[in-house]
Design a protein around this motif. Structure first.
Motif, PDB file in Angstrom:
ATOM      1  N   ARG A  56      49.001  41.671  16.481  1.00  2.00           N
ATOM      2  CA  ARG A  56      49.830  42.884  16.478  1.00  2.00           C
ATOM      3  C   ARG A  56      51.075  42.707  15.609  1.00  2.00           C
ATOM      4  O   ARG A  56      51.536  43.649  14.983  1.00  2.00           O
ATOM      5  N   ALA A  57      51.629  41.500  15.569  1.00  2.00           N
ATOM      6  CA  ALA A  57      52.866  41.236  14.827  1.00  2.00           C
ATOM      7  C   ALA A  57      52.628  40.986  13.341  1.00  2.00           C
ATOM      8  O   ALA A  57      53.537  41.151  12.532  1.00  2.00           O
ATOM      9  N   ASP A  58      51.413  40.587  12.975  1.00  2.00           N
ATOM     10  CA  ASP A  58      51.115  40.244  11.581  1.00  2.00           C
ATOM     11  C   ASP A  58      50.993  41.519  10.743  1.00  2.00           C
ATOM     12  O   ASP A  58      50.075  42.317  10.948  1.00  2.00           O
ATOM     13  N   PRO A  59      51.894  41.719   9.770  1.00  3.19           N
ATOM     14  CA  PRO A  59      51.834  42.933   8.958  1.00  3.19           C
ATOM     15  C   PRO A  59      50.573  43.032   8.098  1.00  3.19           C
ATOM     16  O   PRO A  59      50.227  44.121   7.634  1.00  3.19           O
ATOM     17  N   GLY A  60      49.854  41.938   7.896  1.00  6.21           N
ATOM     18  CA  GLY A  60      48.640  41.952   7.083  1.00  6.21           C
ATOM     19  C   GLY A  60      47.378  42.334   7.845  1.00  6.21           C
ATOM     20  O   GLY A  60      46.312  42.458   7.251  1.00  6.21           O
ATOM     21  N   VAL A  61      47.496  42.522   9.152  1.00  6.36           N
ATOM     22  CA  VAL A  61      46.332  42.895   9.968  1.00  6.36           C
ATOM     23  C   VAL A  61      46.221  44.416   9.991  1.00  6.36           C
ATOM     24  O   VAL A  61      47.207  45.107  10.268  1.00  6.36           O
ATOM     25  N   PRO A  62      45.030  44.960   9.711  1.00  5.78           N
ATOM     26  CA  PRO A  62      44.865  46.418   9.683  1.00  5.78           C
ATOM     27  C   PRO A  62      45.195  47.083  11.020  1.00  5.78           C
ATOM     28  O   PRO A  62      44.955  46.517  12.085  1.00  5.78           O
ATOM     29  N   GLU A  63      45.711  48.288  10.943  1.00  9.12           N
ATOM     30  CA  GLU A  63      46.077  49.047  12.139  1.00  9.12           C
ATOM     31  C   GLU A  63      44.888  49.292  13.053  1.00  9.12           C
ATOM     32  O   GLU A  63      45.037  49.334  14.265  1.00  9.12           O
ATOM     33  N   VAL A  64      43.684  49.449  12.494  1.00 14.58           N
ATOM     34  CA  VAL A  64      42.499  49.676  13.322  1.00 14.58           C
ATOM     35  C   VAL A  64      42.263  48.491  14.261  1.00 14.58           C
ATOM     36  O   VAL A  64      41.832  48.668  15.399  1.00 14.58           O
ATOM     37  N   VAL A  65      42.579  47.290  13.799  1.00 12.72           N
ATOM     38  CA  VAL A  65      42.443  46.102  14.649  1.00 12.72           C
ATOM     39  C   VAL A  65      43.524  46.121  15.720  1.00 12.72           C
ATOM     40  O   VAL A  65      43.240  45.948  16.910  1.00 12.72           O
ATOM     41  N   LYS A  66      44.757  46.352  15.309  1.00 17.14           N
ATOM     42  CA  LYS A  66      45.869  46.354  16.267  1.00 17.14           C
ATOM     43  C   LYS A  66      45.637  47.382  17.368  1.00 17.14           C
ATOM     44  O   LYS A  66      45.911  47.123  18.532  1.00 17.14           O
ATOM     45  N   GLY A  67      45.115  48.547  17.010  1.00 16.46           N
ATOM     46  CA  GLY A  67      44.859  49.596  17.987  1.00 16.46           C
ATOM     47  C   GLY A  67      43.739  49.278  18.948  1.00 16.46           C
ATOM     48  O   GLY A  67      43.667  49.838  20.044  1.00 16.46           O
ATOM     49  N   SER A  68      42.848  48.365  18.577  1.00 17.19           N
ATOM     50  CA  SER A  68      41.702  48.004  19.423  1.00 17.19           C
ATOM     51  C   SER A  68      41.998  46.849  20.364  1.00 17.19           C
ATOM     52  O   SER A  68      41.190  46.536  21.233  1.00 17.19           O
ATOM     53  N   LEU A  69      43.144  46.210  20.202  1.00 16.34           N
ATOM     54  CA  LEU A  69      43.443  45.021  21.002  1.00 16.34           C
ATOM     55  C   LEU A  69      43.798  45.359  22.443  1.00 16.34           C
ATOM     56  O   LEU A  69      43.867  44.468  23.283  1.00 16.34           O
ATOM     57  N   GLY A  70      43.980  46.645  22.744  1.00 12.80           N
ATOM     58  CA  GLY A  70      44.246  47.050  24.118  1.00 12.80           C
ATOM     59  C   GLY A  70      43.068  46.784  25.038  1.00 12.80           C
ATOM     60  O   GLY A  70      43.224  46.736  26.260  1.00 12.80           O
ATOM     61  N   ASP A  71      41.888  46.617  24.470  1.00 14.21           N
ATOM     62  CA  ASP A  71      40.686  46.313  25.252  1.00 14.21           C
ATOM     63  C   ASP A  71      40.567  44.821  25.559  1.00 14.21           C
ATOM     64  O   ASP A  71      39.585  44.396  26.170  1.00 14.21           O
ATOM     65  N   CYS A  72      41.529  44.017  25.118  1.00 13.89           N
ATOM     66  CA  CYS A  72      41.439  42.558  25.256  1.00 13.89           C
ATOM     67  C   CYS A  72      42.393  42.057  26.331  1.00 13.89           C
ATOM     68  O   CYS A  72      43.505  42.555  26.427  1.00 13.89           O
ATOM     69  N   PRO A  73      42.002  41.071  27.105  1.00 13.78           N
ATOM     70  CA  PRO A  73      40.630  40.588  27.211  1.00 13.78           C
ATOM     71  C   PRO A  73      39.786  41.584  28.004  1.00 13.78           C
ATOM     72  O   PRO A  73      40.324  42.436  28.694  1.00 13.78           O
ATOM     73  N   GLY A  74      38.525  41.449  27.875  1.00 13.05           N
ATOM     74  CA  GLY A  74      37.621  42.335  28.598  1.00 13.05           C
ATOM     75  C   GLY A  74      36.304  42.465  27.872  1.00 13.05           C
ATOM     76  O   GLY A  74      36.131  41.970  26.767  1.00 13.05           O
ATOM     77  N   ARG A  75      35.371  43.156  28.507  1.00 10.87           N
ATOM     78  CA  ARG A  75      34.019  43.280  27.944  1.00 10.87           C
ATOM     79  C   ARG A  75      34.007  44.094  26.661  1.00 10.87           C
ATOM     80  O   ARG A  75      33.139  43.899  25.825  1.00 10.87           O
ATOM     81  N   ARG A  76      34.926  45.017  26.499  1.00 11.83           N
ATOM     82  CA  ARG A  76      34.943  45.855  25.297  1.00 11.83           C
ATOM     83  C   ARG A  76      35.772  45.246  24.163  1.00 11.83           C
ATOM     84  O   ARG A  76      35.867  45.824  23.089  1.00 11.83           O
ATOM     85  N   CYS A  77      36.358  44.091  24.403  1.00  9.27           N
ATOM     86  CA  CYS A  77      37.185  43.439  23.390  1.00  9.27           C
ATOM     87  C   CYS A  77      36.311  42.978  22.231  1.00  9.27           C
ATOM     88  O   CYS A  77      35.295  42.314  22.419  1.00  9.27           O
ATOM     89  N   ARG A  78      36.710  43.336  21.019  1.00 10.38           N
ATOM     90  CA  ARG A  78      35.944  42.935  19.831  1.00 10.38           C
ATOM     91  C   ARG A  78      36.528  41.693  19.159  1.00 10.38           C
ATOM     92  O   ARG A  78      36.048  41.256  18.121  1.00 10.38           O
ATOM     93  N   LEU A  79      37.570  41.123  19.769  1.00  7.09           N
ATOM     94  CA  LEU A  79      38.157  39.887  19.272  1.00  7.09           C
ATOM     95  C   LEU A  79      37.347  38.728  19.836  1.00  7.09           C
ATOM     96  O   LEU A  79      37.193  38.600  21.054  1.00  7.09           O
ATOM     97  N   ARG A  80      36.801  37.912  18.954  1.00  9.07           N
ATOM     98  CA  ARG A  80      36.012  36.760  19.408  1.00  9.07           C
ATOM     99  C   ARG A  80      36.929  35.711  20.035  1.00  9.07           C
ATOM    100  O   ARG A  80      38.143  35.726  19.846  1.00  9.07           O
ATOM    101  N   THR A  81      36.331  34.786  20.751  1.00 10.29           N
ATOM    102  CA  THR A  81      37.085  33.708  21.387  1.00 10.29           C
ATOM    103  C   THR A  81      37.847  32.921  20.323  1.00 10.29           C
ATOM    104  O   THR A  81      37.272  32.516  19.306  1.00 10.29           O
ATOM    105  N   PRO A  82      39.161  32.696  20.527  1.00  9.46           N
ATOM    106  CA  PRO A  82      39.940  31.928  19.548  1.00  9.46           C
ATOM    107  C   PRO A  82      39.385  30.512  19.384  1.00  9.46           C
ATOM    108  O   PRO A  82      38.881  29.913  20.331  1.00  9.46           O
TER     109      PRO A  82
END
Length: 136
Positions: A26-52
């Motif tokens: 969320r803080a990285d200015p180089g990350v697209p807004e579509v990604v930042k907006g989808s992080l509300g589902d994390c953690p959880g089954r709908r999270c599209r962020l893979r395991t770090p």
């Protein structure tokens, strides 16, 4: 350039493992807004962020953080390193959604497949960023 508003605790109890991947993206200015907006589902089954993934890619004895996000039809990947209490992005990569990454030694090897093709990209620390190197 350091990611603004993100600090990394130093010492034996610190490092990138103490930084929230979602907060970092969320803080990285180089990350697209579509990604930042989808992080509300994390953690959880709908999270599209893979395991770090934490692996030493720079050879400094401290693990870097590799994050991958499955977007529509593609996977976005970033790698971050920490130094002096700050964190900075050292890799920004996009590939097909079937893309996988593996650490081999200090190299990050990305395998892409799809539409009848397969390719491999190998990234190695050059003292500043993870840069592609010839595979073979």
């Amino acid at each position: 350039m350091p990611v603004p508003q993100v600090t990394v605790p130093e010492g034996p109890e610190g490092g990138l493992r103490k930084v929230s991947p979602e907060q970092l993206l969320r803080a990285d200015p180089g990350v697209p807004e579509v990604v930042k907006g989808s992080l509300g589902d994390c953690p959880g089954r709908r999270c599209r962020l893979r395991t770090p993934v934490y692996v030493d890619l720079t050879g400094d004895g401290k693990p870097e953080l590799v994050l991958a996000f499955d977007d529509t039809g593609r996977t976005l990947m970033w790698a971050y390193t920490a130094s002096g209490g700050s964190v900075r992005r050292v890799l920004d990569y996009a590939g097909p959604q079937q893309m996988t990454a593996t650490a081999i030694g200090r190299d990050l090897v990305v395998d892409e497949s799809g539409e009848g093709r397969k390719s491999t990209v190998r990234f190695r620390w050059n003292g500043r960023v993870l840069a592609p190197v010839p595979v073979g």
